[in-house]
Design an enzyme around this catalytic site. Structure first.
Site, PDB file in Angstrom:
ATOM      1  N   TYR A 146      20.356  26.084   8.624  1.00 34.99           N
ATOM      2  CA  TYR A 146      19.600  26.729   7.700  1.00 34.99           C
ATOM      3  C   TYR A 146      20.150  28.352   7.502  1.00 34.99           C
ATOM      4  O   TYR A 146      19.450  28.865   6.423  1.00 34.99           O
ATOM      5  CB  TYR A 146      18.107  26.928   8.540  1.00 34.99           C
ATOM      6  CG  TYR A 146      17.466  25.548   8.634  1.00 34.99           C
ATOM      7  CD1 TYR A 146      17.990  24.409   8.185  1.00 34.99           C
ATOM      8  CD2 TYR A 146      16.335  25.383   8.965  1.00 34.99           C
ATOM      9  CE1 TYR A 146      17.679  22.965   8.411  1.00 34.99           C
ATOM     10  CE2 TYR A 146      15.467  23.977   9.078  1.00 34.99           C
ATOM     11  CZ  TYR A 146      16.087  23.029   8.594  1.00 34.99           C
ATOM     12  OH  TYR A 146      15.604  21.626   8.695  1.00 34.99           O
ATOM     13  N   LYS A 195      24.505  15.202  17.862  1.00 31.43           N
ATOM     14  CA  LYS A 195      24.957  14.192  17.177  1.00 31.43           C
ATOM     15  C   LYS A 195      26.548  14.166  17.382  1.00 31.43           C
ATOM     16  O   LYS A 195      27.599  14.363  16.473  1.00 31.43           O
ATOM     17  CB  LYS A 195      24.617  14.377  15.466  1.00 31.43           C
ATOM     18  CG  LYS A 195      25.153  13.245  14.628  1.00 31.43           C
ATOM     19  CD  LYS A 195      24.454  11.959  14.828  1.00 31.43           C
ATOM     20  CE  LYS A 195      25.028  10.606  14.041  1.00 31.43           C
ATOM     21  NZ  LYS A 195      24.422   9.174  14.505  1.00 31.43           N
ATOM     22  N   ASP A 227      19.517  10.550  16.395  1.00 29.77           N
ATOM     23  CA  ASP A 227      18.867   9.017  15.824  1.00 29.77           C
ATOM     24  C   ASP A 227      17.840   8.290  16.938  1.00 29.77           C
ATOM     25  O   ASP A 227      17.025   7.905  16.643  1.00 29.77           O
ATOM     26  CB  ASP A 227      20.156   8.328  15.121  1.00 29.77           C
ATOM     27  CG  ASP A 227      21.480   8.134  15.759  1.00 29.77           C
ATOM     28  OD1 ASP A 227      21.424   8.644  16.846  1.00 29.77           O
ATOM     29  OD2 ASP A 227      22.387   7.182  15.137  1.00 29.77           O
ATOM     30  N   ASP A 251      13.604  20.923  13.774  1.00 25.93           N
ATOM     31  CA  ASP A 251      12.708  20.917  12.756  1.00 25.93           C
ATOM     32  C   ASP A 251      12.084  19.585  12.478  1.00 25.93           C
ATOM     33  O   ASP A 251      10.825  19.315  12.314  1.00 25.93           O
ATOM     34  CB  ASP A 251      13.395  21.440  11.446  1.00 25.93           C
ATOM     35  CG  ASP A 251      12.228  21.524  10.241  1.00 25.93           C
ATOM     36  OD1 ASP A 251      11.197  21.965  10.381  1.00 25.93           O
ATOM     37  OD2 ASP A 251      12.986  21.894   9.040  1.00 25.93           O
ATOM     38  N   ASP A 255       8.240  17.711  14.026  1.00 27.26           N
ATOM     39  CA  ASP A 255       7.077  17.257  13.248  1.00 27.26           C
ATOM     40  C   ASP A 255       6.885  15.936  13.682  1.00 27.26           C
ATOM     41  O   ASP A 255       5.743  15.165  13.589  1.00 27.26           O
ATOM     42  CB  ASP A 255       7.633  17.015  11.627  1.00 27.26           C
ATOM     43  CG  ASP A 255       7.312  18.282  10.991  1.00 27.26           C
ATOM     44  OD1 ASP A 255       6.941  19.457  11.579  1.00 27.26           O
ATOM     45  OD2 ASP A 255       7.093  18.170   9.639  1.00 27.26           O
TER      46      ASP A 255
END
Ligand code: IPM
Ligand code: MG
Length: 360
Positions: A146, A195, A227, A251, A255
């Site tokens: 970001y 990851k 994942d 992020d 959620d």
């Protein structure tokens, strides 16, 4: 005690929910003999409307001069709002990213837990819910994708866009320390999510987190690929205590975690720097579709205000009182529309604020 609080109502439902949080803070001041001085600041769309940009130096300086910042939400409907006709760096979200960076708020804490009273709203099957779950996501907030360099170019008639994902060991270490410090006071387990089977930044992340873990022998560390973590959150959410992860993974996963609680309108968050200073905001967005209708759930903002009392102002007893008032109101059966179920009493945004304030 005297404190200076910056209020950023923001966009959409922001002003309505911040109003209720302030109502609760005013009651806290009255009962416990404190004095808060408030200053309202513009950010996001509200700032664009006045200044043409989503974040001004004035807002940054005023926020810095305060003891803590309480925010509602920013952003509008990307399809219909004129804010989204502007170039990306001038849109509401850029203001939020900008203030996080300007205030060095690298640690984003997002608790996700299941209220007993709201079990019915959890979309998971009962055998998966088990005894419920109570986790906190510690998301790195000022690095990674970001904030990396980005560009859109055209090469030989082909459009191409580049975003850069970079982390240095200092950025990783300071967020890892936060996560372990928090875990120490909880169930003493850190799940670091990356990851590492693909990304260099994740491989460095893993190494640095392992180095930090050596300083915390009482805390168990496990690594999980992102994942798999996305899957585990809906398969066995009870396994998580502290989830430590980088900006974009955090992020997305926060959620997901909030959705499995069934009540995104209930979840608070804190964004902290190295000092006691922090910016507190609900985990949910600005919900422009219900803005101004008086039906938004103010509890996530009220609980964010409780986090502010605890982390930035060291007012633990007062924070406990706010959290207890929220639990009490839920127990008594009051619900805003988003968490309404049969047999409960439906309340408006303002009524919910009144009910909480009365119980402080
Ligand atoms: C959040 C939001 C922001 C983020 C957006 C609005 C820039 O999604 O706080 O999670 O991605 O950090
Ligand atoms: Mg988000």
């Amino acid at each position: 005690m005297d404190y200076r609080i910056a209020l950023i109502p923001g966009d959409g439902i922001g002003p309505e929910i911040v109003r209720e949080a302030k109502k609760v803070l005013d009651k806290v001041c009255e009962v416990y003999g404190h004095h808060f001085t408030y200053q309202e600041l513009l950010l996001g769309g509200a700032s664009i409307d006045v200044h043409g940009i989503p974040l001004t130096e004035e807002t940054v300086e005023a926020a810095k001069a305060s003891d803590a910042v309480l925010m509602g939400s920013i952003g509008g409907d990307a399809k219909t709002s004129p804010w989204y006709q502007l170039e990306p760096s001038k849109r509401p979200e850029a203001g939020l990213l900008g203030i996080r960076k300007a205030l060095n708020l690298f640690a984003n804490l997002r608790p996700a837990y299941l209220y007993d009273e709201l079990k019915g709203a959890c979309p998971l099957k009962e055998e998966i819910i088990g005894d419920g779950f109570d986790m906190i996501i510690v998301r790195e907030l000022t690095g990674g994708l970001y904030f990396g360099e980005r560009k859109t170019v055209e090469e030989d008639g082909v459009r191409k866009a580049v975003d850069t994902l970079s982390y240095d060991e200092k950025e990783i270490r300071r967020i890892a320390v936060k996560a372990f410090e928090i875990a120490k006071k909880r169930r003493k387990k850190v799940t670091s999510v990356d990851k590492a089977n693909v990304l260099d930044s994740s491989r460095l992340w893993r190494k640095v987190v392992e180095e930090v873990a050596l300083q915390y022998p009482e805390v168990t560390l496990e690594h999980m690929l992102v994942d798999n973590c996305a899957m585990q959150l809906v398969h066995n959410p009870g396994q998580f205590d502290v989830i430590l992860t980088e900006n974009m993974f955090g992020d997305i996963l926060s959620d997901e975690a909030s959705m499995v609680t069934g009540s995104i309108g209930m979840l608070s968050s804190a964004s902290l720097n190295e000092t006691k200073f922090g910016l507190y905001e609900p985990s949910h967005g600005s919900a422009p579709d219900i803005a101004g209708k008086g039906i938004a759930n103010p509890l996530a903002t009220i609980l964010s205000a409780a986090m502010m009392l605890r982390f930035s102002l060291d007012l633990d007893q007062e924070a406990d009182a706010v959290e207890a008032a929220v639990a009490q109101v839920l127990k008594e059966g009051y619900r805003t529309m988003d968490i309404m179920s049969e047999g409960m009493t439906k309340t408006s945004t303002a009524q919910m604020g009144d009910l909480i304030a009365e119980r402080i």
